[in-house]
Motif scaffolding. Sequence first.
Motif, PDB file in Angstrom:
ATOM      1  N   GLY A 191       7.851  -2.266  -3.851  1.00 43.54           N
ATOM      2  CA  GLY A 191       8.894  -1.360  -3.603  1.00 43.54           C
ATOM      3  C   GLY A 191      10.344  -2.017  -3.739  1.00 43.54           C
ATOM      4  O   GLY A 191      10.115  -2.976  -4.221  1.00 43.54           O
ATOM      5  N   TRP A 246      15.946   4.871   4.209  1.00 42.22           N
ATOM      6  CA  TRP A 246      15.347   4.806   2.848  1.00 42.22           C
ATOM      7  C   TRP A 246      14.111   3.993   2.579  1.00 42.22           C
ATOM      8  O   TRP A 246      13.611   3.743   1.488  1.00 42.22           O
ATOM      9  N   GLU A 305      19.031  15.530  -1.756  1.00 45.50           N
ATOM     10  CA  GLU A 305      18.245  16.479  -0.885  1.00 45.50           C
ATOM     11  C   GLU A 305      18.510  16.203   0.492  1.00 45.50           C
ATOM     12  O   GLU A 305      18.666  17.254   1.227  1.00 45.50           O
ATOM     13  N   ARG A 306      18.673  15.305   1.006  1.00 46.95           N
ATOM     14  CA  ARG A 306      19.053  14.778   2.239  1.00 46.95           C
ATOM     15  C   ARG A 306      20.193  15.387   2.770  1.00 46.95           C
ATOM     16  O   ARG A 306      20.280  15.871   4.010  1.00 46.95           O
ATOM     17  N   GLY A 349       0.865   0.900  -5.072  1.00 48.48           N
ATOM     18  CA  GLY A 349      -0.349  -0.113  -4.822  1.00 48.48           C
ATOM     19  C   GLY A 349      -1.593   0.769  -4.092  1.00 48.48           C
ATOM     20  O   GLY A 349      -2.618   0.133  -4.546  1.00 48.48           O
ATOM     21  N   ASN A 393      12.663  13.777   4.059  1.00 47.52           N
ATOM     22  CA  ASN A 393      13.940  14.306   4.461  1.00 47.52           C
ATOM     23  C   ASN A 393      13.870  15.375   4.995  1.00 47.52           C
ATOM     24  O   ASN A 393      14.650  15.900   5.918  1.00 47.52           O
ATOM     25  N   GLY A 421       0.748  -1.498   0.013  1.00 46.37           N
ATOM     26  CA  GLY A 421       0.119   0.022  -0.150  1.00 46.37           C
ATOM     27  C   GLY A 421       0.634   1.249   0.070  1.00 46.37           C
ATOM     28  O   GLY A 421       0.614   2.245   0.872  1.00 46.37           O
ATOM     29  N   GLY A 422       1.926   1.204  -0.989  1.00 45.14           N
ATOM     30  CA  GLY A 422       2.823   2.647  -1.121  1.00 45.14           C
ATOM     31  C   GLY A 422       2.007   3.251  -2.078  1.00 45.14           C
ATOM     32  O   GLY A 422       0.940   3.136  -2.619  1.00 45.14           O
ATOM     33  N   THR A 482       7.563  13.831 -11.902  1.00 42.32           N
ATOM     34  CA  THR A 482       8.348  15.118 -11.505  1.00 42.32           C
ATOM     35  C   THR A 482       8.948  14.801 -10.071  1.00 42.32           C
ATOM     36  O   THR A 482       8.191  14.063  -9.099  1.00 42.32           O
ATOM     37  N   CYS A 483      10.154  15.234  -9.879  1.00 39.81           N
ATOM     38  CA  CYS A 483      10.778  15.084  -8.478  1.00 39.81           C
ATOM     39  C   CYS A 483      11.146  16.462  -8.078  1.00 39.81           C
ATOM     40  O   CYS A 483      12.036  17.132  -8.576  1.00 39.81           O
ATOM     41  N   GLY A 537       5.788   0.150  -9.737  1.00 35.46           N
ATOM     42  CA  GLY A 537       6.473   0.994  -8.973  1.00 35.46           C
ATOM     43  C   GLY A 537       8.196   0.684  -8.841  1.00 35.46           C
ATOM     44  O   GLY A 537       8.614   0.254  -9.861  1.00 35.46           O
TER      45      GLY A 537
HETATM   46  C1  LIG Z   1      14.287   9.885   1.342  1.00 37.90           C
HETATM   47  C2  LIG Z   1      13.339   9.664   0.151  1.00 37.90           C
HETATM   48  C3  LIG Z   1      12.772  10.672  -0.665  1.00 37.90           C
HETATM   49  C4  LIG Z   1      11.984  10.549  -1.520  1.00 37.90           C
HETATM   50  N1  LIG Z   1      11.421  11.680  -2.370  1.00 37.90           N
HETATM   51  C5  LIG Z   1      10.577  11.469  -3.270  1.00 37.90           C
HETATM   52  C6  LIG Z   1       9.948  12.614  -3.935  1.00 37.90           C
HETATM   53  O1  LIG Z   1      10.147  13.711  -3.503  1.00 37.90           O
HETATM   54  N2  LIG Z   1       9.276  12.448  -5.076  1.00 37.90           N
HETATM   55  C7  LIG Z   1       9.033  11.251  -5.576  1.00 37.90           C
HETATM   56  O2  LIG Z   1       8.192  10.901  -6.515  1.00 37.90           O
HETATM   57  N3  LIG Z   1       9.626   9.970  -4.890  1.00 37.90           N
HETATM   58  C8  LIG Z   1      10.223  10.242  -3.967  1.00 37.90           C
HETATM   59  N4  LIG Z   1      10.967   9.062  -3.304  1.00 37.90           N
HETATM   60  C9  LIG Z   1      10.685   7.773  -4.204  1.00 37.90           C
HETATM   61  C10 LIG Z   1       9.459   7.191  -3.396  1.00 37.90           C
HETATM   62  O3  LIG Z   1       9.147   7.028  -2.372  1.00 37.90           O
HETATM   63  C11 LIG Z   1       9.424   5.598  -4.238  1.00 37.90           C
HETATM   64  O4  LIG Z   1       9.713   5.840  -5.367  1.00 37.90           O
HETATM   65  C12 LIG Z   1       7.938   5.227  -4.018  1.00 37.90           C
HETATM   66  O5  LIG Z   1       7.684   5.116  -2.786  1.00 37.90           O
HETATM   67  C13 LIG Z   1       7.875   3.944  -4.715  1.00 37.90           C
HETATM   68  O6  LIG Z   1       6.451   3.363  -4.789  1.00 37.90           O
HETATM   69  P1  LIG Z   1       6.422   1.689  -4.350  1.00 37.90           P
HETATM   70  O7  LIG Z   1       4.874   1.398  -4.444  1.00 37.90           O
HETATM   71  O8  LIG Z   1       7.087   1.053  -5.653  1.00 37.90           O
HETATM   72  O9  LIG Z   1       6.955   1.199  -3.103  1.00 37.90           O
HETATM   73  P2  LIG Z   1       6.489   1.850  -1.705  1.00 37.90           P
HETATM   74  O10 LIG Z   1       5.965   3.008  -1.613  1.00 37.90           O
HETATM   75  O11 LIG Z   1       7.703   1.477  -0.612  1.00 37.90           O
HETATM   76  O12 LIG Z   1       5.432   0.815  -1.204  1.00 37.90           O
HETATM   77  C14 LIG Z   1       5.670  -0.602  -1.065  1.00 37.90           C
HETATM   78  C15 LIG Z   1       4.568  -0.908   0.108  1.00 37.90           C
HETATM   79  O13 LIG Z   1       4.680  -2.467   0.100  1.00 37.90           O
HETATM   80  C16 LIG Z   1       4.767  -2.818   1.193  1.00 37.90           C
HETATM   81  N5  LIG Z   1       5.223  -4.389   1.164  1.00 37.90           N
HETATM   82  C17 LIG Z   1       6.202  -4.639   0.647  1.00 37.90           C
HETATM   83  N6  LIG Z   1       6.448  -6.121   0.639  1.00 37.90           N
HETATM   84  C18 LIG Z   1       5.106  -6.540   1.085  1.00 37.90           C
HETATM   85  C19 LIG Z   1       4.811  -7.822   1.448  1.00 37.90           C
HETATM   86  N7  LIG Z   1       5.424  -8.925   0.974  1.00 37.90           N
HETATM   87  N8  LIG Z   1       3.311  -7.778   1.935  1.00 37.90           N
HETATM   88  C20 LIG Z   1       2.772  -6.958   2.481  1.00 37.90           C
HETATM   89  N9  LIG Z   1       3.204  -5.735   2.174  1.00 37.90           N
HETATM   90  C21 LIG Z   1       4.443  -5.410   1.449  1.00 37.90           C
HETATM   91  C22 LIG Z   1       5.514  -2.027   1.989  1.00 37.90           C
HETATM   92  O14 LIG Z   1       5.229  -2.120   3.539  1.00 37.90           O
HETATM   93  C23 LIG Z   1       5.092  -0.690   1.583  1.00 37.90           C
HETATM   94  O15 LIG Z   1       4.166  -0.133   2.234  1.00 37.90           O
HETATM   95  C24 LIG Z   1      11.821   9.199  -2.271  1.00 37.90           C
HETATM   96  C25 LIG Z   1      12.363   7.899  -1.552  1.00 37.90           C
HETATM   97  C26 LIG Z   1      13.076   8.439  -0.393  1.00 37.90           C
HETATM   98  C27 LIG Z   1      13.779   7.220   0.179  1.00 37.90           C
END
Ligand SMILES: Cc1cc2nc3c(=O)[nH]c(=O)nc-3n(C[C@H](O)[C@H](O)[C@H](O)COP(=O)(O)OP(=O)(O)OC[C@H]3O[C@@H](n4cnc5c(N)ncnc54)[C@H](O)[C@@H]3O)c2cc1C
Lengths: 425, 104
Positions: A138, A162, A201-202, A45, A78, A41-42, A365-366, A320
């Motif tokens: 993720g 991270w 950024e950090r 998702g 950050n 649910g990131g 966009t970032c 993602g």
């Molecule tokens: C410090 C930092 C700053 C950032 N700043 C930006 C920004 O300004 N703009 C931007 O666009 N992006 C930014 N990002 C990048 C962004 O956070 C990621 O690209 C984004 O979260 C990716 O989405 P995702 O759905 O792939 O993964 P996530 O958002 O990480 O979601 C994955 C989810 O899946 C869950 N999960 C994983 N495996 C399982 C499992 N087996 N069962 C149940 N749940 C599970 C996790 O708990 C998590 O909640 C930043 C990242 C960091 C670390």
Amino acid sequence: MHNRRNFLKTAALAGGAVALSGLTGCAMGSRPRGHVVVVGGGYGGATAAKYLRMWSQKGVDVTLVERNPQFISCPISNLVIGGDKQMADITMSYTGLRDTWGVKVIEDSVIALDAAARKLRLASGGELGYDRLVLSPGVDFMFEQVPGLEREEARSRVLHAWKAGAQTVALRKQLEDMPDGGVYALTIPRAPYRCPPGPYERACLVANYLKKSKPKSKVLVLDANEEITSKKALFTTAFERYAGILEYRPNSELREVDAASRTATFDFDTVKADVLNVVPPQRAGDIAAGSGVKLVNKRWVDIDWLSFESVNTPGVHVIGDAIFPAPTMPKSGHIANQHAKIAAAAILNLLAGEAPNPEPVLMNTCYSFVDSKNVIHVSSIHQYDAAKKVVLPVPGSGGVSAAANELEGKYAMAWAKNIWADMLV
Amino acid sequence: MKLLRWVAGLGLAGTLGAVWAAGQPDPNLARNLAATCANCHGTDGRSVAGAGNEGLAGTDKDTLMQKLRDFRSGARPATIMHQISRGYTEAQLELIAAYFAARK
Ligand SMILES: Cc1cc2nc3c(=O)[nH]c(=O)nc-3n(C[C@H](O)[C@H](O)[C@H](O)COP(=O)(O)OP(=O)(O)OC[C@H]3O[C@@H](n4cnc5c(N)ncnc54)[C@H](O)[C@@H]3O)c2cc1C
């Protein structure tokens, strides 16, 4: 009508499936039906879950499996580390998905996928069947590539922060506890990694904090890459503003960590820090990387750009950070949100017996803060190239900020609030 | 409904669809394109109140098109919309503007 005709035609065309056309008497309307399970649910998702419900007028059942009780955003985290924002500012609940959209949200971990049987196994012991599956797990970290960080205990001293959450809080605490005159060292892995501009950024936001509160301290940025990987000119200018505090060292690949003394070893150098922050090399999250879907470079999932379906595992769509990206496409929350919408649209088409949209478009966009108020952005738009079967950046579009500015500080927060609502509310 | 589930279950849906794909615009193309703007302007162009980006829902199509053309040409200074508007074709922007105009 349109859809029904399409379906009949496709069914008739598809040799082995001809028999199906005889069965379509039962209302083959435009409305897709079925059960989609979303794992994670990131950014990807949560968006997929909402849009699958919204775009099917709640006709498709959606179950979201997420191991965390709440959503905590990496974007803006950050600023928490720099002391400009609080955890409450980046923490949101899943009640909108549950109550407004009727998504069944299950707090659990998926531990195994049986793609042939279209079933998932949950850590709590149960099983979950699906018609189509969306994986948005993720990244997970390749700690085996960082000698000294294999053990959990070492990782509680040398943080990554991270993934936003407990580590974000802990890193902030380490910075608060650091004496004036201390060294904060940040190591960056080779690209590709989650959020290319994120480490820079950090570095800026930590330097901004130390400049105000502990001006004798140092920020050391140790980058495995040969140069700044995103918004190079803009970050170079930002780093100059922290001259005397921040030092940037390219070509510095981390070889070993001694967590007890917070020492980092590089090919020609050793750094002893007061706060050592290691962003480890990354790959697709465990459930994607270990489930038999085809990977590229043993790290990222190979997908079809029209549907985000795995190239070798039917019914499994991956979005993602976990996917092998298209040219110049970063791993970002913004792009994960856009992946989710293309995947959701494709899944609904497929569940209605239609082909995915043949001309998907997505954009990124970032925004990055270089201090508490000033922001720089990078943007890009990607359109599908039917001959190359991949989305490509549009020449002449996208770009970066002219210079860091306060107006975009406001727009960056407007982006955050709107994207959070777009995925969760 | 059962049938669809069954078709999907067999992994046939993808195969069937691929046969039909060539040359047909998706009936939801405008919706899909407009969704690329939602990250900043809100779901279906309904921006979060007070967040700081304009909502687009319910704005007259010609007004939206004029603004987008001004961003593209540089006639209207912008932090980012000049870069974004140049990533879409005129025809795509027309579809997007019409979609937002129809959200009341
Ligand atoms: C410090 C930092 C700053 C950032 N700043 C930006 C920004 O300004 N703009 C931007 O666009 N992006 C930014 N990002 C990048 C962004 O956070 C990621 O690209 C984004 O979260 C990716 O989405 P995702 O759905 O792939 O993964 P996530 O958002 O990480 O979601 C994955 C989810 O899946 C869950 N999960 C994983 N495996 C399982 C499992 N087996 N069962 C149940 N749940 C599970 C996790 O708990 C998590 O909640 C930043 C990242 C960091 C670390």
